[in-house]
Design a protein around this motif. Structure first.
Motif, PDB file in Angstrom:
ATOM      1  N   UNK A 101       1.071  -1.197   0.042  1.00 39.46           N
ATOM      2  CA  UNK A 101      -0.068  -0.102   0.257  1.00 39.46           C
ATOM      3  C   UNK A 101       0.904   1.456  -0.195  1.00 39.46           C
ATOM      4  N   UNK A 102       0.100   1.977  -0.779  1.00 42.27           N
ATOM      5  CA  UNK A 102       1.445   3.576  -0.861  1.00 42.27           C
ATOM      6  C   UNK A 102      -0.203   4.583  -0.238  1.00 42.27           C
ATOM      7  N   UNK A 103       0.464   4.632   0.809  1.00 40.11           N
ATOM      8  CA  UNK A 103      -0.950   5.930   0.740  1.00 40.11           C
ATOM      9  C   UNK A 103      -0.741   7.612  -0.049  1.00 40.11           C
ATOM     10  N   UNK A 104      -2.148   7.226  -0.750  1.00 34.62           N
ATOM     11  CA  UNK A 104      -2.004   8.820  -1.636  1.00 34.62           C
ATOM     12  C   UNK A 104      -3.416   9.302  -1.050  1.00 34.62           C
ATOM     13  N   UNK A 105      -3.811   9.185  -0.119  1.00 41.57           N
ATOM     14  CA  UNK A 105      -4.944  10.098   0.592  1.00 41.57           C
ATOM     15  C   UNK A 105      -4.534  11.478   0.658  1.00 41.57           C
ATOM     16  N   UNK A 106      -6.089  12.132  -0.065  1.00 41.14           N
ATOM     17  CA  UNK A 106      -5.874  13.217  -0.682  1.00 41.14           C
ATOM     18  C   UNK A 106      -5.437  13.997  -1.335  1.00 41.14           C
ATOM     19  N   UNK A 107      -3.784  13.554  -1.887  1.00 36.57           N
ATOM     20  CA  UNK A 107      -2.428  14.259  -3.103  1.00 36.57           C
ATOM     21  C   UNK A 107      -3.393  13.689  -4.072  1.00 36.57           C
ATOM     22  N   UNK A 108      -2.456  14.455  -5.202  1.00 34.26           N
ATOM     23  CA  UNK A 108      -2.752  14.092  -6.912  1.00 34.26           C
ATOM     24  C   UNK A 108      -1.788  13.522  -6.878  1.00 34.26           C
ATOM     25  N   UNK A 109      -2.229  12.097  -8.254  1.00 32.94           N
ATOM     26  CA  UNK A 109      -1.414  11.259  -8.953  1.00 32.94           C
ATOM     27  C   UNK A 109      -1.990  11.740 -10.243  1.00 32.94           C
ATOM     28  N   UNK A 110       0.064  11.708 -10.415  1.00 34.14           N
ATOM     29  CA  UNK A 110      -0.180  12.339 -12.650  1.00 34.14           C
ATOM     30  C   UNK A 110       0.439  11.443 -12.957  1.00 34.14           C
ATOM     31  N   UNK A 111       0.615  11.006 -14.486  1.00 33.40           N
ATOM     32  CA  UNK A 111       1.942  11.351 -15.154  1.00 33.40           C
ATOM     33  C   UNK A 111       3.404  11.748 -14.540  1.00 33.40           C
ATOM     34  N   UNK A 112       4.360  10.686 -14.353  1.00 36.19           N
ATOM     35  CA  UNK A 112       5.438  11.634 -14.624  1.00 36.19           C
ATOM     36  C   UNK A 112       5.947  12.628 -15.703  1.00 36.19           C
ATOM     37  N   UNK A 113       6.675  13.940 -15.345  1.00 32.77           N
ATOM     38  CA  UNK A 113       6.753  14.985 -16.162  1.00 32.77           C
ATOM     39  C   UNK A 113       7.551  14.615 -16.888  1.00 32.77           C
ATOM     40  N   UNK A 114       7.498  15.760 -17.941  1.00 37.29           N
ATOM     41  CA  UNK A 114       8.339  15.203 -19.212  1.00 37.29           C
ATOM     42  C   UNK A 114       9.313  16.734 -19.261  1.00 37.29           C
ATOM     43  N   UNK A 115      10.542  16.487 -19.753  1.00 36.20           N
ATOM     44  CA  UNK A 115      10.939  18.536 -20.209  1.00 36.20           C
ATOM     45  C   UNK A 115      11.394  17.721 -21.658  1.00 36.20           C
ATOM     46  N   UNK A 116      10.230  19.104 -22.363  1.00 30.61           N
ATOM     47  CA  UNK A 116      10.248  18.919 -23.914  1.00 30.61           C
ATOM     48  C   UNK A 116      11.402  19.129 -24.490  1.00 30.61           C
ATOM     49  N   UNK A 117      12.339  20.100 -23.917  1.00 27.67           N
ATOM     50  CA  UNK A 117      13.526  20.453 -24.380  1.00 27.67           C
ATOM     51  C   UNK A 117      14.491  20.800 -23.890  1.00 27.67           C
ATOM     52  N   UNK A 118      15.274  20.157 -23.496  1.00 28.57           N
ATOM     53  CA  UNK A 118      16.442  20.181 -22.648  1.00 28.57           C
ATOM     54  C   UNK A 118      18.116  20.091 -23.556  1.00 28.57           C
ATOM     55  N   UNK A 119      19.264  20.571 -23.443  1.00 31.09           N
ATOM     56  CA  UNK A 119      20.655  20.287 -23.218  1.00 31.09           C
ATOM     57  C   UNK A 119      21.127  20.129 -22.018  1.00 31.09           C
ATOM     58  N   UNK A 120      21.142  18.453 -22.945  1.00 32.56           N
ATOM     59  CA  UNK A 120      21.612  18.484 -20.439  1.00 32.56           C
ATOM     60  C   UNK A 120      23.062  18.211 -20.118  1.00 32.56           C
ATOM     61  N   UNK A 121      23.897  19.306 -21.154  1.00 28.07           N
ATOM     62  CA  UNK A 121      25.326  19.225 -21.371  1.00 28.07           C
ATOM     63  C   UNK A 121      25.441  20.831 -20.010  1.00 28.07           C
ATOM     64  N   UNK A 122      24.333  21.225 -20.296  1.00 25.62           N
ATOM     65  CA  UNK A 122      24.150  22.611 -19.581  1.00 25.62           C
ATOM     66  C   UNK A 122      24.215  22.209 -17.764  1.00 25.62           C
ATOM     67  N   UNK A 123      24.002  21.013 -17.860  1.00 27.05           N
ATOM     68  CA  UNK A 123      23.658  20.866 -15.839  1.00 27.05           C
ATOM     69  C   UNK A 123      24.941  20.396 -16.169  1.00 27.05           C
TER      70      UNK A 123
END
Length: 564
Positions: free
Chosen positions: A60-82
């Protein structure tokens, strides 16, 4: 807390037995709805969504009252900048709810061409998030300076185009070439005509927009204000709302979308360039999600822009929504998205309360050595002499902006200013250009970096030639990075051996090193209102006004000519 919070042991058990995410409200990005429902996860997939689920044996993962949504997606990123490799980048963003990103390795390919791209793709496959790649379209970015790879042509792209982890063509920056339908860029566009072709319209005249979109370019992440966004939206472009470290455009754009009731199926979120310290301080895509909620977007529309749309734009099946059969890449958050309570990646608990559940000891050590791409010759103080033809003008920095000013100088004034140099680093021609820099302010030392968009030659700023030579020579031995020299010796450094752009350490280690170097540079007199290294990384980029120092000379962007 979930009963399987120990991800090293019980997380694997939870994956085997299943996870019952109980009591939450599920955001459906495709339908734009929010409803009370449980979610059952088994074997890395969403097994069921609804009530009265067959949950026998599941943890059991207690999510009472929380929002369950799909993982977020970064639509455009230059990883090298990290400034870290993809695996470490994934470790940094996953606890903040980002489970997928579309990466444009424009920087690596400018340095090392197809070889660099191949290595990048191999490294991306090791990340704890799903990284998909768009092939860089504009290498070199201009013909004004010297990059390492030369031209990355359509012919060179073909061997990569059919890979399942390649999903489109990266941002097309050469809009004049597109408008003129020049073969070099049109061959690349044709190669990806059935997939997404990313746009980049910064500085583009409005009268080119129709020709640009008519070539099949489908999106833009460079909208800095509502007016430019509406111009592109009306022409059918999808808009990527960006919030990075330097470019902070999201609030104005989101307000416009909300006030004008624009179609949220046409929008996605991206960061473009976001540094590790910014991610640690405020989150990643979660920061834009939080902003959207504050501005009154419902969770259905927010999930659509943050997760569903980017997956649809890039043809990524079975992800981006909370639906039976989809990958169990899920985020559990409070209503305002102030707290990312849990992150599931492929059905396993990957983050809790903004922290990773994977211990550092689980991360693999660097798997490869990288070629040294900093092949400049041994430098001496004489190399940094100021040429007579640029003594009457300086590049003047503008606090908090990438723009610079053209500052006229009186006779001899250059002697009291910081000296700036750009050094060709690939061993191709040995070019060195020097000019005066106003507004930087270092004393008794020099700072150098091998990160300088987009050609990534070495850039160095100092108040004396001896320390400038020392800082550049150390980069040569390190294979790239950041260096600080004083009194003829190195007093601070960050090695970036992966193409002179990325470190091989984990994100927290690199972020702490950068913080210490920044503190040290400011203690030596660097303007406290600027980033000592990032500022230098843009002074050689010849597409932003007003003056830029390339390895080929001092370039007046507004006049379109070198100062001789």
């Amino acid at each position: 807390m979930p009963i399987f919070a120990d991800a090293n042991h019980n997380g694997q058990r939870a994956k085997m037995n299943g996870i019952w995410m109980k009591g939450g409200f599920v955001a459906d990005g495709e339908r734009g709805t929010l409803r009370r429902a449980d979610v059952l996860v088994r074997e890395g997939r969403i097994a069921a969504v609804g009530n009265d689920l067959p949950v026998e044996g599941a943890d059991v993962l207690d999510c009472e009252g929380m929002i369950v949504t799909a993982g977020f997606v970064d639509a455009h990123v230059h990883i090298e900048s990290s400034m870290v490799l993809p695996e470490a980048f994934g470790d940094a963003i996953l606890p903040h709810g980002t489970t997928c990103a579309i990466a444009d390795p424009h920087e690596v390919v400018n340095v090392a061409g197809g070889e660099g791209l191949r290595t990048f793709l191999d490294e991306a496959a090791l990340a704890p998030v799903d990284l998909f790649t768009v092939l860089p379209s504009s290498v070199p970015a201009t013909l004004l300076d010297t990059n390492g790879a030369g031209a990355f042509t359509a012919a060179a792209m073909r061997e990569f185009a059919a890979r399942p982890d390649v999903v489109g063509l990266g941002e097309v920056m050469c809009y004049y070439d597109v408008a003129a339908r020049r073969p070099e860029i049109m061959e690349k566009i044709d190669l990806f005509k059935d997939r997404t072709i990313d746009g980049h319209t910064a500085g583009m005249p409005a009268d080119l927009l129709d020709a640009y979109t008519g070539a099949g370019i489908r999106n833009d992440h460079e909208c800095a204000d509502a007016e430019s966004m509406l111009e592109r939206y009306r022409r059918g472009m999808n808009i990527y709302i960006r919030e990075g470290s330097a470019a902070r455009n999201a609030e104005e754009l989101l307000r416009c979308v909300k006030e004008r009731k624009l179609d949220t199926s046409r929008f996605a979120f991206c960061t473009d360039d976001k540094h590790l310290a910014t991610i640690a301080a405020e989150g990643h895509i979660s920061y834009i999600v939080r902003m959207a909620r504050r501005l009154g977007f419902g969770w259905g529309d927010t999930a659509r822009m943050a997760s569903w749309n980017p997956c649809r734009f890039y043809g990524l099946a079975d992800r981006g929504n909370v639906r039976e059969g989809y990958r169990a890449d899920l985020v559990v958050t409070d209503d305002a998205c102030d707290r990312i309570a849990y992150v599931l990646k492929d059905g396993r608990l990957a983050g809790a309360d903004g922290r990773p559940t994977r211990e550092r000891s689980e991360r693999a050590l660097p798997r490869r050595s990288f070629p040294n791409t900093v092949r400049l010759r041994e430098m001496s103080a004489a190399d940094f002499a100021m040429p007579d033809d640029v003594k009457g003008v300086a590049i003047e920095l503008v606090d908090g902006q990438l723009l610079t000013r053209k500052a006229p100088l009186t006779d001899g004034e250059w002697k009291s200013l910081t000296r700036l140099a750009t050094v060709e680093r690939y061993g191709k021609n040995g070019n060195i250009a020097v000019c005066a820099l106003k507004g930087y302010g270092i004393r008794n030392g020099a700072v150098a970096t091998s990160v300088s968009h987009d050609a990534h030659n070495v850039v160095c700023a100092g108040d004396n030639a001896q320390d400038m030579a020392a800082a550049c020579n150390r980069l040569r031995k390190l294979g790239g990075g950041y260096t600080i020299a004083s009194g003829g010796r190195i007093v601070g450094e960050l090695p970036l051996p992966a193409y002179g752009l990325m470190a091989v350490e984990d994100a927290p280690t690199v972020a702490e090193t950068i913080r210490r170097l920044e503190e040290q540079a400011h203690a030596m007199g660097v303007n406290p209102r600027i980033d000592a290294f990032t500022t230098l990384s843009f002074v050689a980029l010849p597409v932003i006004p007003a003056l830029r120092l390339l390895d080929t000379g001092l370039y007046d962007v507004e006049q379109g000519q070198f100062i001789r």
